[in-house]
Design an enzyme around this catalytic site. Sequence first.
Site, mmCIF file in Angstrom:
data_model
loop_
_atom_site.group_PDB
_atom_site.id
_atom_site.type_symbol
_atom_site.label_atom_id
_atom_site.label_comp_id
_atom_site.label_asym_id
_atom_site.label_seq_id
_atom_site.Cartn_x
_atom_site.Cartn_y
_atom_site.Cartn_z
ATOM 1 N N TRP A 76 0.949 -1.226 0.052
ATOM 2 C CA TRP A 76 0.002 0.069 0.197
ATOM 3 C C TRP A 76 1.144 1.220 0.032
ATOM 4 O O TRP A 76 1.740 1.232 0.897
ATOM 5 C CB TRP A 76 -0.953 -0.052 1.255
ATOM 6 C CG TRP A 76 -1.852 1.086 1.370
ATOM 7 C CD1 TRP A 76 -3.036 1.632 0.404
ATOM 8 C CD2 TRP A 76 -2.166 1.974 2.794
ATOM 9 N NE1 TRP A 76 -3.648 2.177 1.117
ATOM 10 C CE2 TRP A 76 -3.139 2.902 2.186
ATOM 11 C CE3 TRP A 76 -1.346 1.988 3.720
ATOM 12 C CZ2 TRP A 76 -3.469 3.831 3.141
ATOM 13 C CZ3 TRP A 76 -1.843 2.937 4.662
ATOM 14 C CH2 TRP A 76 -2.882 3.905 4.449
ATOM 15 N N ASP A 110 0.277 -4.125 10.077
ATOM 16 C CA ASP A 110 -0.927 -3.282 9.619
ATOM 17 C C ASP A 110 -2.255 -4.143 9.450
ATOM 18 O O ASP A 110 -2.262 -5.206 8.597
ATOM 19 C CB ASP A 110 -0.485 -2.412 8.208
ATOM 20 C CG ASP A 110 -1.536 -1.697 7.832
ATOM 21 O OD1 ASP A 110 -2.487 -1.552 8.564
ATOM 22 O OD2 ASP A 110 -1.242 -1.248 6.746
ATOM 23 N N LYS A 123 -12.728 -0.540 6.889
ATOM 24 C CA LYS A 123 -13.473 -1.814 6.073
ATOM 25 C C LYS A 123 -14.303 -2.565 6.788
ATOM 26 O O LYS A 123 -15.535 -2.694 6.211
ATOM 27 C CB LYS A 123 -12.423 -2.515 5.214
ATOM 28 C CG LYS A 123 -11.169 -1.569 5.109
ATOM 29 C CD LYS A 123 -11.096 -0.981 3.664
ATOM 30 C CE LYS A 123 -9.978 0.027 3.703
ATOM 31 N NZ LYS A 123 -9.648 0.495 2.286
HETATM 32 C C1 PLP Z 1 -3.182 -1.935 4.009
HETATM 33 C C2 PLP Z 1 -3.989 -0.794 4.272
HETATM 34 N N1 PLP Z 1 -3.183 -0.189 5.501
HETATM 35 C C3 PLP Z 1 -4.026 1.042 6.072
HETATM 36 C C4 PLP Z 1 -5.099 1.543 5.471
HETATM 37 C C5 PLP Z 1 -5.685 2.547 5.927
HETATM 38 O O1 PLP Z 1 -7.131 2.595 6.586
HETATM 39 P P1 PLP Z 1 -7.698 3.990 6.984
HETATM 40 O O2 PLP Z 1 -8.654 4.169 5.707
HETATM 41 O O3 PLP Z 1 -8.317 3.264 8.152
HETATM 42 O O4 PLP Z 1 -6.748 4.842 7.361
HETATM 43 C C6 PLP Z 1 -5.662 0.761 4.363
HETATM 44 C C7 PLP Z 1 -6.796 1.582 3.453
HETATM 45 O O5 PLP Z 1 -6.898 1.165 2.129
HETATM 46 C C8 PLP Z 1 -4.728 -0.267 3.687
HETATM 47 O O6 PLP Z 1 -5.139 -0.795 2.610
#
Ligand code: PLP
Length: 412
Positions: free
Chosen positions: A140, A222, A258
């Site tokens: 990501w 994460d 999510k």
């Molecule tokens: C791997 C990963 N980490 C963290 C996040 C961050 O999520 P948030 O929207 O809660 O900040 C995402 C969101 O797409 C993600 O795919």
Amino acid sequence: MAASIFAAVPHSPPVAVFKLTADFREDSDSRKVNLGVGAYRTDEGQPWVLPVVKKVEQMIANDNSLNHEYLPILGLPEFRANASRIALGDDSPAIKEKRVGSVQCLGGTGALRIGADFLRRWYNGNNNTATPIYVSTPTWENHNSVFMEAGFKDIRTYHYWDAAKRGLDLQGLLNDMEQAPEFSIFILHACAHNPTGTDPTPEQWKQIAAVMKRRSLFPFFDSAYQGFASGSLDKDAWAVRYFVSEGFELFCAQSFSKNFGLYNERVGNLTVVGKDADNVQRVLSQMEKIVRTTWSNPPSQGARIVATTLASPQLFDEWKGNVKTMADRVLLMRSELRSRLEALGTPGTWNHITEQIGMFSFTGLNPKQVEYMVKEKHIYLMASGRINMCGLTTKNLDYVAKSIHEAVTKIQ
Ligand SMILES: Cc1ncc(COP(=O)(O)O)c(C=O)c1O
């Protein structure tokens, strides 16, 4: 008039995934499909407010004991405790031994950032910006930037995706860990790796943990998709819980964007597991300082929704059912897409579509084929070939499968 004092500010390129959605919105073709966005969609292609969330929102609105006073700096205590509990498990010895702490954060991103800021200040020396940070290739994209913005100077990559076999490059990953300097920080996707949808098996996680322990590497998990990958909260937390059971001190950034569909409420939690209660309390006291100068106190609505749901056995069951509804729809779209591609005789193998898990699939389409999909077929996906399975519906599956078939057969 004098020139603006901002005249020398360069224009920053747009964030790819948001740009893709903007392009999709502007497209007037009736066949258009958005497979780029990182959010759940129903079979009608609509966002979904989870029924349990709607119910709890009503309860909150009718609760006259609630107000809009500031929350504590570290967040809503019931939220923090329950969030860490679902990450580590109901009977986690670490929780019983009071060596788990948490910080309510602004989404999973906020949790990564507070963790990164803390590590830069207090890990492996004092303000040691040279500690290597390892992120998977690919990952990501925000992982790199968050740690860079926190001040780390040495962001490195570790092997993860084997493009030829469309699976995990375990040996490459283990070799990178063997060669990493002691005390390097490794960002690990707890489940449903974004963007590849490919996770290590429990046996592979055991090998990873063994090397990390021997080499004194710090695991920063994460966890953005707990429940989404398999439909089971426990299964998706297996890796984090295994590392805790192996005695690691670690961080785990949790996102409820999510699995609760609370994207815009910014609900996240940073779970800290330490050797003992005293260590955790000192760490939290420093994190409190960081939060104070970052957002001062977190917002309450999303945290209340999550805390109320997790604390009530009935609501918790209802939520698990809602998560399973989402996970099952993703699994169905995976098998439907794969069977269509196989029926069409699309060149290549497509078993990876059902073997990968979570919201995303790495299709293996190359950038030229992606361009063909976008320009000719009005199907929007990331240049990497990543698609969001939730963008598929029973109505657009045939069109998407035929378009992939065309892209693969026409464009090399
Ligand atoms: C791997 C990963 N980490 C963290 C996040 C961050 O999520 P948030 O929207 O809660 O900040 C995402 C969101 O797409 C993600 O795919």
